[in-house]
Design a protein around this motif. Structure first.
Motif, PDB file in Angstrom:
ATOM      1  N   ILE A 143      38.542  31.557  31.309  1.00 15.32           N
ATOM      2  CA  ILE A 143      38.923  31.763  32.605  1.00 15.32           C
ATOM      3  C   ILE A 143      38.015  32.889  33.191  1.00 15.32           C
ATOM      4  CG2 ILE A 143      40.558  32.354  34.462  1.00 15.32           C
ATOM      5  CD1 ILE A 143      42.553  31.123  32.541  1.00 15.32           C
ATOM      6  N   GLN A 144      37.122  32.486  34.055  1.00 16.73           N
ATOM      7  CA  GLN A 144      35.981  33.470  34.874  1.00 16.73           C
ATOM      8  C   GLN A 144      36.774  33.733  36.065  1.00 16.73           C
ATOM      9  OE1 GLN A 144      32.409  31.422  35.023  1.00 16.73           O
ATOM     10  NE2 GLN A 144      31.896  32.205  33.070  1.00 16.73           N
ATOM     11  N   ALA A 145      36.896  35.160  36.585  1.00 18.60           N
ATOM     12  CA  ALA A 145      37.567  35.602  37.895  1.00 18.60           C
ATOM     13  C   ALA A 145      36.396  36.193  38.667  1.00 18.60           C
ATOM     14  CB  ALA A 145      38.717  36.534  37.407  1.00 18.60           C
ATOM     15  N   LYS A 146      36.870  36.246  40.091  1.00 15.50           N
ATOM     16  CA  LYS A 146      36.052  36.590  41.047  1.00 15.50           C
ATOM     17  C   LYS A 146      37.008  37.153  42.287  1.00 15.50           C
ATOM     18  CE  LYS A 146      32.006  36.085  44.099  1.00 15.50           C
ATOM     19  NZ  LYS A 146      30.929  35.337  44.368  1.00 15.50           N
ATOM     20  N   SER A 147      37.027  38.067  42.464  1.00 19.03           N
ATOM     21  CA  SER A 147      37.982  38.736  43.676  1.00 19.03           C
ATOM     22  C   SER A 147      37.071  39.286  44.932  1.00 19.03           C
ATOM     23  CB  SER A 147      38.807  39.461  43.230  1.00 19.03           C
ATOM     24  OG  SER A 147      39.801  39.983  43.925  1.00 19.03           O
ATOM     25  N   VAL A 148      37.384  38.667  45.996  1.00 23.27           N
ATOM     26  CA  VAL A 148      36.801  39.271  47.130  1.00 23.27           C
ATOM     27  C   VAL A 148      37.657  39.524  48.187  1.00 23.27           C
ATOM     28  CG1 VAL A 148      34.779  39.177  48.959  1.00 23.27           C
ATOM     29  CG2 VAL A 148      34.381  38.665  46.596  1.00 23.27           C
ATOM     30  N   ASP A 149      38.049  40.576  48.977  1.00 22.98           N
ATOM     31  CA  ASP A 149      39.038  40.498  50.185  1.00 22.98           C
ATOM     32  C   ASP A 149      40.228  39.804  49.830  1.00 22.98           C
ATOM     33  OD1 ASP A 149      37.051  42.229  51.398  1.00 22.98           O
ATOM     34  OD2 ASP A 149      36.231  40.268  52.239  1.00 22.98           O
ATOM     35  N   ARG A 150      40.893  40.138  48.861  1.00 15.85           N
ATOM     36  CA  ARG A 150      42.287  39.551  48.535  1.00 15.85           C
ATOM     37  C   ARG A 150      42.138  38.160  48.199  1.00 15.85           C
ATOM     38  NH1 ARG A 150      47.420  42.474  50.751  1.00 15.85           N
ATOM     39  NH2 ARG A 150      48.185  41.399  48.777  1.00 15.85           N
ATOM     40  N   LYS A 151      41.148  37.614  47.901  1.00 16.68           N
ATOM     41  CA  LYS A 151      40.750  36.191  47.847  1.00 16.68           C
ATOM     42  C   LYS A 151      40.423  36.188  46.380  1.00 16.68           C
ATOM     43  CE  LYS A 151      38.757  31.572  48.764  1.00 16.68           C
ATOM     44  NZ  LYS A 151      37.864  30.929  49.605  1.00 16.68           N
ATOM     45  N   LEU A 152      41.373  35.522  45.394  1.00 13.67           N
ATOM     46  CA  LEU A 152      41.029  35.487  44.008  1.00 13.67           C
ATOM     47  C   LEU A 152      40.535  33.944  43.514  1.00 13.67           C
ATOM     48  CD1 LEU A 152      40.895  36.650  41.255  1.00 13.67           C
ATOM     49  CD2 LEU A 152      43.186  36.311  40.991  1.00 13.67           C
ATOM     50  N   LEU A 153      39.484  34.104  42.979  1.00 12.71           N
ATOM     51  CA  LEU A 153      39.011  32.401  42.331  1.00 12.71           C
ATOM     52  C   LEU A 153      38.973  32.648  40.964  1.00 12.71           C
ATOM     53  CD1 LEU A 153      37.515  29.807  42.522  1.00 12.71           C
ATOM     54  CD2 LEU A 153      35.380  31.119  42.517  1.00 12.71           C
ATOM     55  N   LEU A 154      39.265  31.709  40.439  1.00  7.38           N
ATOM     56  CA  LEU A 154      39.651  31.672  38.974  1.00  7.38           C
ATOM     57  C   LEU A 154      39.150  30.207  38.425  1.00  7.38           C
ATOM     58  CD1 LEU A 154      43.074  33.052  38.018  1.00  7.38           C
ATOM     59  CD2 LEU A 154      41.007  34.283  37.910  1.00  7.38           C
TER      60      LEU A 154
END
Length: 109
Positions: free
Chosen positions: A3-14
């Motif tokens: 699982i790769q995670a990316k978080s920006v402005d309280r939006k989390l992409l997994l």
């Protein structure tokens, strides 16, 4: 399961890749919960584009993710779901609990 995670402005992409079976689900649940606790997202996007196989154990991952984000007042979107995984989700009625999108994510570039 990776699982790769990316978080920006309280939006989390997994982004999930690999097999989401009994063995992968245990790790995935832990990683998803850690990412949610860290990012505190109002929207969680689960990108299943890299999932090569999913059994009913994957449903537990989705439900735990949804519960964690709902407790924050947020929502979950599942995108790029392969046909086999979509059949498992449909059988469990996941589309009644969260949004399932056929297309990709906003930042696939």
């Amino acid at each position: 399961m990776e699982i790769q995670a990316k978080s920006v402005d309280r939006k989390l992409l997994l982004r999930f890749s690999g097999e989401l079976d009994h063995h992968g689900a245990k790790t995935a649940i832990r990683e998803v919960e850690e990412a949610v606790e860290s990012a505190l997202p109002l929207q969680l996007v689960l990108d299943f584009g890299g999932v090569t196989f999913m059994d009913s154990s994957g449903i537990a991952v989705l439900l735990r993710a949804q519960r964690s984000v709902r407790n924050l007042g947020g929502s979950v979107v599942v995108c790029r779901v392969p046909r086999q995984a979509k059949r498992v989700m449909d059988a469990a009625g996941i589309d009644r609990l969260m949004t399932i999108q056929a297309g990709g994510t906003d930042d696939e570039k």
